[in-house]
Design an enzyme around this catalytic site. Structure first.
Site, PDB file in Angstrom:
ATOM      1  N   THR A  68     -10.608  -4.640   8.724  1.00 34.12           N
ATOM      2  CA  THR A  68     -11.062  -3.676   9.730  1.00 34.12           C
ATOM      3  C   THR A  68     -12.565  -3.661   9.911  1.00 34.12           C
ATOM      4  O   THR A  68     -13.076  -3.357  10.986  1.00 34.12           O
ATOM      5  CB  THR A  68     -10.602  -2.266   9.311  1.00 34.12           C
ATOM      6  OG1 THR A  68      -9.226  -2.305   9.070  1.00 34.12           O
ATOM      7  CG2 THR A  68     -10.881  -1.259  10.381  1.00 34.12           C
ATOM      8  N   THR A 144      -8.887  -3.593   3.523  1.00 34.55           N
ATOM      9  CA  THR A 144      -8.809  -2.693   2.369  1.00 34.55           C
ATOM     10  C   THR A 144      -7.420  -2.616   1.738  1.00 34.55           C
ATOM     11  O   THR A 144      -7.301  -2.253   0.575  1.00 34.55           O
ATOM     12  CB  THR A 144      -9.222  -1.257   2.759  1.00 34.55           C
ATOM     13  OG1 THR A 144      -8.423  -0.821   3.855  1.00 34.55           O
ATOM     14  CG2 THR A 144     -10.688  -1.202   3.128  1.00 34.55           C
ATOM     15  N   ASP A 145      -6.376  -2.997   2.495  1.00 29.89           N
ATOM     16  CA  ASP A 145      -5.023  -2.826   1.962  1.00 29.89           C
ATOM     17  C   ASP A 145      -4.854  -3.467   0.583  1.00 29.89           C
ATOM     18  O   ASP A 145      -4.332  -2.850  -0.329  1.00 29.89           O
ATOM     19  CB  ASP A 145      -3.992  -3.428   2.929  1.00 29.89           C
ATOM     20  CG  ASP A 145      -3.585  -2.449   4.012  1.00 29.89           C
ATOM     21  OD1 ASP A 145      -4.361  -1.503   4.245  1.00 29.89           O
ATOM     22  OD2 ASP A 145      -2.514  -2.633   4.612  1.00 29.89           O
ATOM     23  N   LYS A 222      -6.647   1.487  -4.351  1.00 36.64           N
ATOM     24  CA  LYS A 222      -6.631   2.226  -3.095  1.00 36.64           C
ATOM     25  C   LYS A 222      -5.649   3.367  -3.267  1.00 36.64           C
ATOM     26  O   LYS A 222      -4.474   3.135  -3.554  1.00 36.64           O
ATOM     27  CB  LYS A 222      -6.209   1.304  -1.944  1.00 36.64           C
ATOM     28  CG  LYS A 222      -6.345   1.954  -0.586  1.00 36.64           C
ATOM     29  CD  LYS A 222      -6.047   1.002   0.559  1.00 36.64           C
ATOM     30  CE  LYS A 222      -6.346   1.674   1.890  1.00 36.64           C
ATOM     31  NZ  LYS A 222      -6.088   0.807   3.039  1.00 36.64           N
TER      32      LYS A 222
END
Lengths: 409, 594
Positions: A68, A144-145, A222
């Site tokens: 992203t 980021t996943d 996360k």
């Protein structure tokens, strides 16, 4: 049956002097922040002059891996897709060049949920190339996943690092003026110039556009789907607080310092490892079907359990027999906590003792499931000997297992 | 000829547009928590920055947002993607669009409209056109509705400092319906009629919010030889004619002034940009404003305006001169205001020798004017540049102006061009298919005309008209279901309650009290005449039943009534004199008949 938890061997990082000041600072040269006041510049810099080439050039290499942070709107589908030339980063974030000399390279461009261990290897080699070129630090822009998987992978692939390798991403897409990408990226670049040499993730510490937390690559998780501060340091404090605007790099724990070292590298992973979430109604037949894998990571309940039915309840359906069978056929089975926080302890309950007796690896380890998964995949990339796998798994290589359970909030 | 159009923003009475927070404004001035953010410009698809966004970014501003637990969540804080559009709000907006004879779009596309002042945490406002091409009938013919959009309300501003702006997030995300008319409005009276009719139509749906700030009118006025000006934030309809007339006069006067100036300047007005630091003139000043400024490290800057003597003092609006216009332009640079030569400088406390010295320093001739500002050097220079630029406009500039309660306006910013819009990628478009359309039609509330007709059947003409406009219309309709005489309900709501309020007796939860009152009335607990007395007690926080019992206001019937009637020989007048609050005359009449 030994009750004492195994002692993790050989810490990979150097202990900092006990009397080192909390803040380790390297003030920027004059004018680097375009007139921003350097709040802490009165404190003495802790970095000695080094014969490190990168040290003189201030070159920070940014490697684009997608995600992203570099996404654009795809007008055909209306969704966002990761495709900005990393060169555009300089255009998009004009402040970046006040921090360092930036070079950029696109390694691949995909969302991180699509990444697998082959991408980790490519990224690892790309980082190694940059280390050889003598850059001062490497920043990887990443989705980021699965960033915490990649940061763990990077930690195992390249050990004995001479410079910082920092993963950075953004939780709120870059097509919005409120995106966290700018704060995160500029702090990552700033952090990449500091005196430490580890793999870390640099993301918002809280909801404010203020400072970022630097989290050791093997300790990050996360923990929120969308918030800016989704990444937390698990079972350990963050490495440091980073704020490029106030020119502060406040270390919160011991860190391996910058030094001229020859990294130890191994880019191979075994992609045939499964990670299983233990849950009520988990079927024995499901566990037996895992025999085609080269290694299994269990995300156990509580202190690290699976159903074992030690009291012979007639409605219970244990899977301990099936777990044993896997181990007996030389498939390493590793226990991790599905609670994410806390340490595996297979001594407290009968279930744990039965698992330990069966040969499940992981008693006394406070690793995250993702880190244990990456570590097992990496170890199985170079050996399948179960004894060796077990020994290496229980060796604390890079801070993935901590010796003390520190009280952190 | 004057062209007038209007834009109406009305809050819809549902939860927020893209999350499930309540659309109420918190009573508290103290937030539950505060967050701080920055905004940065994003590259457009053409790889360019928006100039205005870049300018805002360079101010290095921090936006602080106040959070209120009950009506802010992760969506308002831009920590979570928007949820799907609130279907209730969309449904209401679509129904209103049909009442306004609009053609609904086939697909609702949610767009992001760039907002760079921090009033939206994300940096954009979500807006969607839902209908186009409608009209309303008025006494002066049809007025066309250009388009109708549904959008989210912005954050409420709390404080605006140079380095930091504080907003509260409870308002952010409340659904708004935005109705824009063509410039078909004929005159001031017509403007009021149109605004009133649309407002009435909105309220008649019973699905829009009421109260202060829930409806806002922006008026677009353009005059021949003048320019198009948008006047924002008129909350009171009564103000519209004054606003309009004042604006028309303002433009006329401006045209006159620029004509005169052009003659004086031989065609083209040019202001020499000689900004002079005249702080030295005021070293020993006793003028408080200047003294304080200098004490705070500010400087005094002056600008000579050749040939402008007398112009700055020319009145454009009541109590607002050409100098006010210059002052408003200067303010956008960050100064608090200007001091100019067409004012009496004594009121600032200038010494005579200071005035003559500054005139000399600035080289002010007999026909010249001057402008002074007190600020930090860069701010002062920017302010004077804005003043010079404004003077050089030999035309009426296209502006967005803010409405003041006295009917005058102040300059806010240049009239915005088309704001940069791009798709909201987090929410897919919504198709208005046959199924949805059917639902919209089936659930459509009565139209204004239908409602009028219905009221006319149960109330007299005057009362029906007043009820239609009443803020109690929905409550009235609700109370009708209790099967009580509509005239009594309307009377109580519109007369009794109002006259009590005039006496200082306020009923706090009107809806609850009225339901309690009329339910008990229906049961025969008391007579009509006792209502006002009961309400007086109820206003102190007592339930109706208790108020009746404790104060002996119960209706007399049966043997008791019989006894009283007989004692008084069934003389209704006599009985009522004594038992007005407890006996229904018709009951005595009935007894008498038997």
């Amino acid at each position: 049956m030994p009750i004492r938890p195994p002692q993790p061997k050989g810490c990979g990082f150097i202990r900092a002097d006990a009397n080192v000041a909390k803040a380790t600072l390297r003030p920027l040269s004059k004018g680097q922040l375009g007139g921003q006041s350097c709040v802490n510049s009165a404190l003495p810099p802790k970095v000695k002059t080094m014969s490190f080439r990168a040290e003189l050039t201030h070159e920070i290499a940014i490697l684009g891996c997608g995600g992203t942070i570099v996404s654009k709107i795809e007008y055909k589908t209306g969704a966002v897709f990761p495709a900005i030339d990393p060169e555009e980063i300089k255009t998009a974030f004009p402040k970046i060049e006040t921090l360092a000399k930036i070079t950029t390279k696109q390694i691949f461009s995909l969302l991180s949920e699509d990444m697998n261990s082959s991408h980790w290897s490519i990224a690892g080699k790309a980082v190694m190339d940059k280390i050889r070129e003598g850059v001062e630090g490497v920043v990887l822009m990443h989705g980021t996943d699965t960033m915490h998987y990649s940061s763990a992978a990077m930690s195992f692939m390249i050990q004995n690092l001479p410079i910082p390798v920092i993963f950075v991403g953004s939780q709120r897409s870059s097509d919005r003026p409120s995106s966290d990408n700018e704060t995160n990226l500029l702090n990552a670049v700033y952090a990449a110039k500091q005196n430490f040499a580890e793999v870390a993730i640099c993301m918002h510490a809280n909801t404010n556009d203020d400072y970022c937390n630097l989290i050791r690559g093997v300790n990050a998780r996360k923990l929120h789907t969308s918030k800016r501060d989704a990444f937390k340091s698990v079972n350990s404090p963050p490495l440091a607080k980073v704020n490029y605007i106030s020119n502060t790099f406040e270390s919160l724990t011991d860190m391996k310092k910058r030094e001229k070292r020859t990294p130890k590298t191994d880019f191979k992973f075994n992609d045939n490892v499964a990670m299983i979430y233990v849950h009520p109604n988990i079927q024995p037949k499901f566990i037996s079907k895992l025999s085609s894998f080269d290694g299994i990571v269990l995300m156990g309940t509580g202190l690290g359990h699976v159903p074992t039915n030690p009291f012979g309840d007639r409605n219970a359906s244990p899977v301990i027999k099936e777990v044993k069978e896997l181990i007996n056929s030389d498939i390493p089975v590793v226990m991790t906590p599905q609670t994410i926080f806390g340490r595996v302890n297979m001594n407290v309950y009968t279930a744990g003792r039965l698992l330990k007796e069966a040969g499940v690896i992981g008693d006394g380890c406070d690793w995250t499931p993702e880190t244990a998964f990456v570590k097992l995949s990496w170890i199985l990339g170079h050996t399948k000997k179960i004894a060796k796998v077990k020994e290496e798994m229980l060796t604390n290589m890079i801070g993935e297992i901590s010796e003390r359970s520190i009280v952190v909030d | 000829m004057v062209k007038i159009g209007i834009e109406i923003h009305q809050r819809i009475d549902t939860n927020k547009l893209f999350c499930n927070c309540s659309s109420t404004i918190s009573d508290s001035a103290i937030p539950n928590s505060i967050i701080s953010r920055k905004l940065h410009p994003v590259l457009s698809e053409l790889g360019e920055f928006d100039k205005a966004a870049l300018a805002e970014y360079q101010k290095n501003r921090i936006y602080e947002y106040q959070l209120f637990d009950k009506n802010t969540c992760l969506v308002e804080t831009d920590e979570e993607p928007p949820h799907s559009m609130n279907s209730d709000a969309l449904m209401i907006a679509l129904q209103i669009s049909m009442h306004l004879n609009c053609k609904l779009v086939d697909e609702v596309h949610i767009m992001r409209k760039m907002v760079i002042d921090g009033s939206n945490t994300s940096g954009f406002q979500r807006t969607s056109v839902i209908a186009m091409g409608g009209y309303i009938e008025t006494s002066k013919g049809k007025v066309s509705i250009t388009q109708i959009a549904i959008e989210e309300e912005s954050s409420g501003i709390v404080e605006n400092k140079e380095s930091k702006v504080i907003y509260r997030l409870d308002r952010l995300g409340i659904p708004l319906i935005e109705i824009t008319t063509d410039p078909d409005i004929k005159d001031a009276q017509h403007l009021v009629e149109v605004a009133e009719k649309i407002g009435l139509l909105l309220r008649a749906t019973g699905k829009v919010a009421r109260g202060l700030g829930t409806i806002r009118q922006d008026v677009n006025i353009s005059t021949e030889d003048g320019a198009r000006v948008e006047i924002k934030g008129a909350q009171d309809l009564k103000l519209l004619p004054t606003l309009m007339e004042t604006e028309v006069k303002r433009q006329k006067e401006l045209i006159k002034i620029s004509g005169e100036l052009k003659t004086k300047f031989n065609g083209k007005i040019t202001i020499q940009r000689i900004f002079v630091n005249i702080t030295n003139v005021f070293v020993n000043t006793q003028a408080p404003m200047v003294k304080n400024g200098i004490a705070n490290g500010e400087v005094v800057y002056g600008l000579r305006l050749q040939h402008l003597k007398g112009i700055l003092g020319r009145e454009l609006q009541p109590n607002k001169r050409y100098g006010t216009e210059l002052s408003d332009y200067a303010k956008t640079a960050g100064v608090k205001g200007i001091i100019h030569s067409d004012e009496t400088l004594e009121k600032y406390g200038f010494a005579e020798q200071e005035t003559s010295s500054l005139r000399k320093t600035l080289n002010i001739g007999d026909n010249d004017a001057f402008v002074l500002v007190i600020a930090k050097e860069d701010v002062a220079k920017r302010a004077l540049e804005n003043v010079a630029k404004r003077c050089e406009m030999d035309f009426v500039p296209e502006e967005t102006r803010k409405a003041n309660p006295d009917g005058t306006t102040n300059y806010m910013r240049p009239l915005a061009g088309k704001a940069r819009m791009y798709p909201e990628t987090d929410v897919p478009p919504i198709a208005i298919d046959a199924k949805l359309l059917k639902e919209v039609k089936e659930n459509k509330s009565e139209s204004l005309d239908e409602k009028k007709e219905k009221l006319a059947k149960i109330l007299n003409k005057e009362m029906a008209e007043s009820m239609l406009r009443s803020k109690n219309l929905q409550l009235f309709e609700k109370l009708l279901s209790l099967d009580v005489d509509p005239v009594l309900i309307a009377n109580t709501l519109e007369n009794t309650v109002v006259s009590l309020r005039r006496e200082g007796i306020v009923i706090s939860d009107l809806e609850m009290v009225m339901i309690d009152l009329f339910t008990n009335y229906k049961k025969g607990l008391f007579v009509k005449a006792a209502i006002i007395e009961i309400l007086k007690h109820v206003s102190k926080g007592m339930p109706v039943g208790e108020a009746v019992e404790k104060n002996n206001l119960g209706k007399l019937s049966g043997a008791e009534l019989q006894k009283i009637a007989q004692e008084n020989n069934f003389d209704i007048a006599k009985i009522m004199q004594k038992y007005r609050l407890r006996i229904e005359p018709s009951d005595v009449a009935k007894l008498k008949k038997n």
